[in-house]
Design a protein around this motif. Sequence first.
Motif, PDB file in Angstrom:
ATOM      1  N   PRO B 113       0.821  -1.220   0.000  1.00 12.19           N
ATOM      2  CA  PRO B 113       0.000   0.000   0.000  1.00 12.19           C
ATOM      3  C   PRO B 113       0.854   1.270   0.000  1.00 12.19           C
ATOM      4  O   PRO B 113       0.534   2.235  -0.690  1.00 12.19           O
ATOM      5  N   ALA B 114       1.953   1.245   0.751  1.00 15.17           N
ATOM      6  CA  ALA B 114       2.809   2.437   0.794  1.00 15.17           C
ATOM      7  C   ALA B 114       3.340   2.774  -0.592  1.00 15.17           C
ATOM      8  O   ALA B 114       3.475   3.944  -0.950  1.00 15.17           O
ATOM      9  N   ASP B 115       3.592   1.721  -1.378  1.00 13.15           N
ATOM     10  CA  ASP B 115       4.106   1.962  -2.720  1.00 13.15           C
ATOM     11  C   ASP B 115       3.127   2.745  -3.575  1.00 13.15           C
ATOM     12  O   ASP B 115       3.521   3.529  -4.434  1.00 13.15           O
ATOM     13  N   HIS B 116       1.818   2.499  -3.336  1.00 15.80           N
ATOM     14  CA  HIS B 116       0.826   3.212  -4.133  1.00 15.80           C
ATOM     15  C   HIS B 116       0.903   4.708  -3.878  1.00 15.80           C
ATOM     16  O   HIS B 116       0.752   5.514  -4.794  1.00 15.80           O
ATOM     17  N   LEU B 117       1.144   5.052  -2.606  1.00 20.19           N
ATOM     18  CA  LEU B 117       1.301   6.462  -2.262  1.00 20.19           C
ATOM     19  C   LEU B 117       2.511   7.034  -3.014  1.00 20.19           C
ATOM     20  O   LEU B 117       2.456   8.117  -3.596  1.00 20.19           O
ATOM     21  N   VAL B 118       3.589   6.226  -2.990  1.00 20.78           N
ATOM     22  CA  VAL B 118       4.798   6.656  -3.696  1.00 20.78           C
ATOM     23  C   VAL B 118       4.501   6.846  -5.175  1.00 20.78           C
ATOM     24  O   VAL B 118       4.906   7.825  -5.798  1.00 20.78           O
ATOM     25  N   LEU B 119       3.727   5.879  -5.727  1.00 19.53           N
ATOM     26  CA  LEU B 119       3.408   5.966  -7.152  1.00 19.53           C
ATOM     27  C   LEU B 119       2.614   7.224  -7.462  1.00 19.53           C
ATOM     28  O   LEU B 119       2.840   7.888  -8.480  1.00 19.53           O
ATOM     29  N   LEU B 120       1.680   7.544  -6.544  1.00 18.98           N
ATOM     30  CA  LEU B 120       0.860   8.744  -6.738  1.00 18.98           C
ATOM     31  C   LEU B 120       1.755   9.980  -6.762  1.00 18.98           C
ATOM     32  O   LEU B 120       1.652  10.830  -7.647  1.00 18.98           O
ATOM     33  N   GLY B 121       2.639  10.045  -5.759  1.00 22.05           N
ATOM     34  CA  GLY B 121       3.566  11.171  -5.705  1.00 22.05           C
ATOM     35  C   GLY B 121       4.420  11.242  -6.948  1.00 22.05           C
ATOM     36  O   GLY B 121       4.634  12.311  -7.527  1.00 22.05           O
TER      37      GLY B 121
END
Lengths: 259, 379
Positions: B113-121
């Motif tokens: 899930p944290a990666d998705h945040l990174v991807l969004l950023g």
Amino acid sequence: MSTPIVDLQGIVTRFGDLLVHDGLELKVERGDIVSLIGGSGSGKTTLLRHLIGLTAPVSGTVMMFGEPLLSGAQHEQRARRRRFGVLFQQGALFSALNVSQNIAFPLRELRVASQAEIDALVLRKLAMVELEPAHALLMPSELSGGMIKRVALARALALEPELLLLDEPTAGLDPDLSLSFVELIRSLHRRLHLTIVLVTHDIDTLMALSTKVAVLADRKIVSCAPVEETIALDHPFVSRFFKAVIDRRRIAPVAGVQD
Amino acid sequence: MSAVPSDRANHRPGIRIDPSGRGVLRLHGDWTLRLLTPQIRAIRQHLRTAPPDARWVLDEVTRLDSFGAVLLWQAWRRAWPADLSLPDDLRALFEEIAASDRQPLPQQGLRTPADHLVLLGRAALHFRDHVLDFVRLFGGIVLDFLHLLRTPQDWPLREISANVFKVGVRAMPVAALVGFLIGVALSYLSALQLRAYGADVFIVNILGLGIIRELGPVLVSVLVAGRSGSAMTAQLGVMRVTEEIDALAAMGVSRSLRLVLPKVIALSIAMPLLVLWTSAMALFGGMVSASLQLGLTYGFFIETLPGVVPLANLYIALSKGFVFGLLIALIACHFGLRVKPNTESLSANTTASVVSAITIVILVDAIFAIATRTIGVPF
Ligand SMILES: Nc1ncnc2c1ncn2[C@@H]1O[C@H](COP(=O)(O)OP(=O)(O)OP(=O)(O)O)[C@@H](O)[C@H]1O
Ligand SMILES: [Mg+2]
């Protein structure tokens, strides 16, 4: 004597008015390493493309493993093609796939090996061509010239071929890298009982690898013999090609004295 | 792997299970990828049913390649079986497999899930990159243009004329065809409605205004974005892949002056002309259809047209053509120069180029519509 792995009979190739091969004959026996040499534009790459089946000669037959290359049903032809691996001059790696996907690609296509087996085989091939597992995730554009050749060689070896076709395997490598690449091919030849046909301009590669040298000149194979016999051959192209070697031998004792 | 037999037909690999019932598996034949392939299912079945404490006898294996070895190694659950009879010349291969098995093959990581945040950023930063790059490209073009005004002998006239021919003249047949057919369809549909109200003559107003002011420029933009925009992106992209752009830079040739500017100027010139051409064809199609359906004569159509469509509309159409052409070429070059040296990136950027060009053209068209809402409307 068993049937030759490669048997070219009466090959004629023509591009428009340009006659490239005219009744060319060549036999390659199992276990041989045959270097194909010839002047620029003499039709070496074209001949290799005939062997791969990318092009067909105007007349004559290309026999591979004792059968005409382009005979039989689709699946028989495909099975025949899987028995040889090709190393293209520029590597021809799939630019959208990383190193391990490139090596795994032919295995995946075959649909015989499971994922775990493919991973193990990719690791094996990487080790064979002396690359680190850490290189597995690199993209082709991130590789150096020598690494591209190694990965391409690993991919060519993926389907455990009996015959390896190499187009200028050491062109564009520095002498050190080219030496280690030659060593690599030699050790693979020994261990995997490969038969190898290579096109080369590099005299060191040729001296180090070949069991036989095929000379393509005057639109034919004018000779296919061990290196020593080829050097002794009386043919203008051959004497020009090996001039450097002969000169070096003449210089060698002088260098020894100075030492 | 001793003597290599010449005829392999009778070296089919196989497994014999000893009838003694003590779980002894005797392997024979060539364990190579080529010969295993046809009977891989049966072999796997045999290997799966082998008891964990089985005795493995490989003395009759005539040939073994790394696939055969890996197959067995996996069947042994990646460890040496307790009871194994293995000729020495085969042992080396298994030892190599075992050695390379110690390091796992690095895999592309799975997403958390944290990666998705990174991807969004990352996507947001990515967008910012695009905008900055685009502005930089545009600025570069403007600077080049100023440079050319000062040094007229540097004008890449040959490239510009070649590009005008490619994006303009070559596009004329297809633009004519599409324009004509759209004109016919539009006229046919409008005529059906107008006849119901007895307002036949207004077909000229509808077609004239609609096509000249709105439909012509947008239609041509979509066509040109698909036809020339994609071609420009792909061309620059391939030049990147083959390092031709680097070669230009090495020769001290400005890539924006030699590659980008001619395309931008050519499309800015060709687009207004194409708009004119396509709109004319569409009006012609509308006229033919109107005469067939409503019985309006060509003469009436042509005489009425200048009266009901103020000249300002033509100027709006031409300036739209210029702006859209500029945008399409800039976007195409922007994405073309972003191509990374692989085929996947080439296809992604070509798609992005066409989609962005069409989207932005329609966006700018809406802005035009609002900005010019009081100009050139006869009522
Ligand atoms: N597809 C083609 N169409 C027309 N002519 C071709 C084609 N492919 C090769 N040729 C011509 O055939 C001749 C042989 O070409 P080939 O590439 O086989 O030479 P080569 O021996 O590999 O040369 P080099 O050592 O320079 O690589 C050349 O004269 C070339 O121009
Ligand atoms: Mg060549």
